[in-house]
Design a protein around this motif. Structure first.
Motif, PDB file in Angstrom:
ATOM      1  N   VAL A 127      62.874  -8.358  10.270  1.00  0.00           N
ATOM      2  CA  VAL A 127      62.090  -7.633   9.260  1.00  0.00           C
ATOM      3  C   VAL A 127      62.430  -8.141   7.860  1.00  0.00           C
ATOM      4  O   VAL A 127      61.550  -8.287   7.009  1.00  0.00           O
ATOM      5  CB  VAL A 127      62.289  -6.109   9.396  1.00  0.00           C
ATOM      6  CG1 VAL A 127      61.641  -5.363   8.235  1.00  0.00           C
ATOM      7  CG2 VAL A 127      61.703  -5.621  10.712  1.00  0.00           C
ATOM      8  N   GLY A 128      63.712  -8.452   7.623  1.00  0.00           N
ATOM      9  CA  GLY A 128      64.101  -9.037   6.335  1.00  0.00           C
ATOM     10  C   GLY A 128      63.420 -10.373   6.097  1.00  0.00           C
ATOM     11  O   GLY A 128      62.946 -10.657   4.995  1.00  0.00           O
ATOM     12  N   LEU A 129      63.352 -11.197   7.132  1.00  0.00           N
ATOM     13  CA  LEU A 129      62.682 -12.495   7.005  1.00  0.00           C
ATOM     14  C   LEU A 129      61.179 -12.326   6.779  1.00  0.00           C
ATOM     15  O   LEU A 129      60.569 -13.075   6.008  1.00  0.00           O
ATOM     16  CB  LEU A 129      62.945 -13.347   8.244  1.00  0.00           C
ATOM     17  CG  LEU A 129      64.400 -13.789   8.421  1.00  0.00           C
ATOM     18  CD1 LEU A 129      64.601 -14.430   9.791  1.00  0.00           C
ATOM     19  CD2 LEU A 129      64.826 -14.733   7.315  1.00  0.00           C
ATOM     20  N   ILE A 130      60.591 -11.335   7.414  1.00  0.00           N
ATOM     21  CA  ILE A 130      59.172 -11.044   7.177  1.00  0.00           C
ATOM     22  C   ILE A 130      58.971 -10.642   5.719  1.00  0.00           C
ATOM     23  O   ILE A 130      58.036 -11.096   5.055  1.00  0.00           O
ATOM     24  CB  ILE A 130      58.678  -9.938   8.139  1.00  0.00           C
ATOM     25  CG1 ILE A 130      58.627 -10.472   9.573  1.00  0.00           C
ATOM     26  CG2 ILE A 130      57.312  -9.415   7.706  1.00  0.00           C
ATOM     27  CD1 ILE A 130      58.421  -9.399  10.632  1.00  0.00           C
ATOM     28  N   GLN A 131      59.873  -9.806   5.206  1.00  0.00           N
ATOM     29  CA  GLN A 131      59.758  -9.378   3.808  1.00  0.00           C
ATOM     30  C   GLN A 131      59.926 -10.544   2.844  1.00  0.00           C
ATOM     31  O   GLN A 131      59.189 -10.667   1.859  1.00  0.00           O
ATOM     32  CB  GLN A 131      60.788  -8.295   3.509  1.00  0.00           C
ATOM     33  CG  GLN A 131      60.599  -7.663   2.157  1.00  0.00           C
ATOM     34  CD  GLN A 131      61.499  -6.458   1.943  1.00  0.00           C
ATOM     35  OE1 GLN A 131      62.272  -6.084   2.797  1.00  0.00           O
ATOM     36  NE2 GLN A 131      61.393  -5.861   0.776  1.00  0.00           N
ATOM     37  N   LEU A 132      60.874 -11.440   3.115  1.00  0.00           N
ATOM     38  CA  LEU A 132      61.046 -12.620   2.267  1.00  0.00           C
ATOM     39  C   LEU A 132      59.800 -13.505   2.295  1.00  0.00           C
ATOM     40  O   LEU A 132      59.385 -14.047   1.266  1.00  0.00           O
ATOM     41  CB  LEU A 132      62.259 -13.431   2.726  1.00  0.00           C
ATOM     42  CG  LEU A 132      63.623 -12.891   2.319  1.00  0.00           C
ATOM     43  CD1 LEU A 132      64.729 -13.681   3.017  1.00  0.00           C
ATOM     44  CD2 LEU A 132      63.799 -12.947   0.810  1.00  0.00           C
ATOM     45  N   THR A 133      59.205 -13.654   3.462  1.00  0.00           N
ATOM     46  CA  THR A 133      57.987 -14.459   3.586  1.00  0.00           C
ATOM     47  C   THR A 133      56.857 -13.847   2.778  1.00  0.00           C
ATOM     48  O   THR A 133      56.119 -14.545   2.084  1.00  0.00           O
ATOM     49  CB  THR A 133      57.577 -14.591   5.063  1.00  0.00           C
ATOM     50  OG1 THR A 133      58.679 -15.130   5.799  1.00  0.00           O
ATOM     51  CG2 THR A 133      56.374 -15.495   5.222  1.00  0.00           C
ATOM     52  N   LYS A 134      56.715 -12.533   2.855  1.00  0.00           N
ATOM     53  CA  LYS A 134      55.683 -11.835   2.081  1.00  0.00           C
ATOM     54  C   LYS A 134      55.907 -12.051   0.585  1.00  0.00           C
ATOM     55  O   LYS A 134      54.973 -12.356  -0.155  1.00  0.00           O
ATOM     56  CB  LYS A 134      55.724 -10.339   2.422  1.00  0.00           C
ATOM     57  CG  LYS A 134      54.902  -9.450   1.533  1.00  0.00           C
ATOM     58  CD  LYS A 134      53.446  -9.578   1.786  1.00  0.00           C
ATOM     59  CE  LYS A 134      52.689  -8.541   0.954  1.00  0.00           C
ATOM     60  NZ  LYS A 134      51.297  -8.784   0.906  1.00  0.00           N
ATOM     61  N   ARG A 135      57.159 -11.933   0.141  1.00  0.00           N
ATOM     62  CA  ARG A 135      57.468 -12.110  -1.288  1.00  0.00           C
ATOM     63  C   ARG A 135      57.199 -13.527  -1.760  1.00  0.00           C
ATOM     64  O   ARG A 135      56.715 -13.742  -2.854  1.00  0.00           O
ATOM     65  CB  ARG A 135      58.928 -11.781  -1.552  1.00  0.00           C
ATOM     66  CG  ARG A 135      59.258 -10.331  -1.524  1.00  0.00           C
ATOM     67  CD  ARG A 135      60.723 -10.132  -1.814  1.00  0.00           C
ATOM     68  NE  ARG A 135      61.090  -8.726  -1.799  1.00  0.00           N
ATOM     69  CZ  ARG A 135      62.317  -8.294  -1.979  1.00  0.00           C
ATOM     70  NH1 ARG A 135      63.300  -9.153  -2.195  1.00  0.00           N
ATOM     71  NH2 ARG A 135      62.570  -7.011  -1.955  1.00  0.00           N
ATOM     72  N   VAL A 158      59.466 -21.143   4.475  1.00  0.00           N
ATOM     73  CA  VAL A 158      59.930 -20.221   3.442  1.00  0.00           C
ATOM     74  C   VAL A 158      61.362 -20.590   3.092  1.00  0.00           C
ATOM     75  O   VAL A 158      62.226 -20.637   3.962  1.00  0.00           O
ATOM     76  CB  VAL A 158      59.881 -18.758   3.941  1.00  0.00           C
ATOM     77  CG1 VAL A 158      60.391 -17.816   2.871  1.00  0.00           C
ATOM     78  CG2 VAL A 158      58.483 -18.396   4.376  1.00  0.00           C
ATOM     79  N   GLN A 159      61.598 -20.881   1.830  1.00  0.00           N
ATOM     80  CA  GLN A 159      62.948 -21.228   1.394  1.00  0.00           C
ATOM     81  C   GLN A 159      63.646 -19.982   0.870  1.00  0.00           C
ATOM     82  O   GLN A 159      63.070 -19.225   0.083  1.00  0.00           O
ATOM     83  CB  GLN A 159      62.891 -22.303   0.314  1.00  0.00           C
ATOM     84  CG  GLN A 159      62.377 -23.614   0.842  1.00  0.00           C
ATOM     85  CD  GLN A 159      62.497 -24.713  -0.191  1.00  0.00           C
ATOM     86  OE1 GLN A 159      63.055 -24.543  -1.256  1.00  0.00           O
ATOM     87  NE2 GLN A 159      61.961 -25.871   0.140  1.00  0.00           N
ATOM     88  N   PHE A 160      64.880 -19.772   1.330  1.00  0.00           N
ATOM     89  CA  PHE A 160      65.689 -18.655   0.879  1.00  0.00           C
ATOM     90  C   PHE A 160      67.144 -19.006   1.132  1.00  0.00           C
ATOM     91  O   PHE A 160      67.460 -19.910   1.900  1.00  0.00           O
ATOM     92  CB  PHE A 160      65.313 -17.359   1.603  1.00  0.00           C
ATOM     93  CG  PHE A 160      65.585 -17.402   3.083  1.00  0.00           C
ATOM     94  CD1 PHE A 160      66.780 -16.911   3.600  1.00  0.00           C
ATOM     95  CD2 PHE A 160      64.662 -17.941   3.949  1.00  0.00           C
ATOM     96  CE1 PHE A 160      67.037 -16.959   4.957  1.00  0.00           C
ATOM     97  CE2 PHE A 160      64.911 -17.992   5.313  1.00  0.00           C
ATOM     98  CZ  PHE A 160      66.108 -17.497   5.818  1.00  0.00           C
ATOM     99  N   SER A 161      68.026 -18.273   0.488  1.00  0.00           N
ATOM    100  CA  SER A 161      69.453 -18.499   0.704  1.00  0.00           C
ATOM    101  C   SER A 161      70.000 -17.410   1.629  1.00  0.00           C
ATOM    102  O   SER A 161      69.432 -16.322   1.728  1.00  0.00           O
ATOM    103  CB  SER A 161      70.208 -18.476  -0.622  1.00  0.00           C
ATOM    104  OG  SER A 161      70.202 -17.164  -1.154  1.00  0.00           O
ATOM    105  N   ARG A 162      71.103 -17.707   2.281  1.00  0.00           N
ATOM    106  CA  ARG A 162      71.759 -16.702   3.122  1.00  0.00           C
ATOM    107  C   ARG A 162      72.157 -15.510   2.274  1.00  0.00           C
ATOM    108  O   ARG A 162      72.016 -14.362   2.691  1.00  0.00           O
ATOM    109  CB  ARG A 162      72.992 -17.293   3.804  1.00  0.00           C
ATOM    110  CG  ARG A 162      72.621 -18.345   4.825  1.00  0.00           C
ATOM    111  CD  ARG A 162      73.842 -18.930   5.436  1.00  0.00           C
ATOM    112  NE  ARG A 162      74.474 -19.820   4.454  1.00  0.00           N
ATOM    113  CZ  ARG A 162      75.372 -20.729   4.760  1.00  0.00           C
ATOM    114  NH1 ARG A 162      75.779 -20.854   6.003  1.00  0.00           N
ATOM    115  NH2 ARG A 162      75.879 -21.499   3.840  1.00  0.00           N
ATOM    116  N   TYR A 163      72.648 -15.787   1.075  1.00  0.00           N
ATOM    117  CA  TYR A 163      73.042 -14.716   0.169  1.00  0.00           C
ATOM    118  C   TYR A 163      71.856 -13.797  -0.125  1.00  0.00           C
ATOM    119  O   TYR A 163      71.992 -12.570  -0.140  1.00  0.00           O
ATOM    120  CB  TYR A 163      73.590 -15.306  -1.133  1.00  0.00           C
ATOM    121  CG  TYR A 163      73.902 -14.255  -2.159  1.00  0.00           C
ATOM    122  CD1 TYR A 163      75.107 -13.550  -2.110  1.00  0.00           C
ATOM    123  CD2 TYR A 163      72.998 -13.944  -3.158  1.00  0.00           C
ATOM    124  CE1 TYR A 163      75.401 -12.563  -3.034  1.00  0.00           C
ATOM    125  CE2 TYR A 163      73.272 -12.959  -4.090  1.00  0.00           C
ATOM    126  CZ  TYR A 163      74.468 -12.270  -4.026  1.00  0.00           C
ATOM    127  OH  TYR A 163      74.749 -11.295  -4.935  1.00  0.00           O
TER     128      TYR A 163
END
Length: 139
Positions: A92-100, A109-114
């Motif tokens: 769900v967190g990854l879905i939210q990051l993708t939406k953002r 989708v690029q994001f950091s572990r942090y």
């Protein structure tokens, strides 16, 4: 563009009070309870040994025609097993990051572990080691 399509930053409505007096956390999304009806993971932390499939099903009764049976099957492997409730948080967190990031328009989708850990509200360090050893879920 309706209110659901506007980014939070543009509406200035982050944490506004809804009509019912409940604080809306993010007016940029609409919860239709899809994950409550059809979870994307087991609802427990432990899955019985050997179980590699979850099936969620419901039946929609219709007035003028035959009922519709909806079914979601989640299959795991013997090596990795089925997703658990902890995996559900990450998904769900990854879905939210993708939406953002791209509103689901880009498959990458690029994001950091942090950033993911921060979004999930998880501690940044392993408390058992006094915070000296960092433990990340996504690698």
């Amino acid at each position: 563009m309706d209110e659901w399509d506007e980014p939070i930053e543009e509406t200035g409505a982050f944490d506004q009070q809804c009509d019912e007096g409940v604080s809306s956390v993010d007016p940029g999304w609409k919860d239709e309870l899809n994950l409550a009806e059809f979870p994307i993971a087991a609802l427990t932390d432990r899955i019985p040994d050997g179980q590699t499939t979850l099936v969620f099903e419901d039946r929609l009764e219709r007035r003028d025609s035959a009922p519709i049976v909806r079914r979601l099957t989640i299959m795991g492997t013997h090596k990795h097993g089925l997703p658990t409730s902890l995996d559900d948080e990450v998904l769900v967190g990854l879905i939210q990051l993708t939406k953002r990031r791209s509103n689901f328009t880009d498959a990458r989708v690029q994001f950091s572990r942090y950033e993911l850990i921060e979004l999930l509200g998880w501690p940044k360090a392993d408390k058992a080691t006094g915070g000296s050893k960092r433990r990340y879920i996504v690698g």
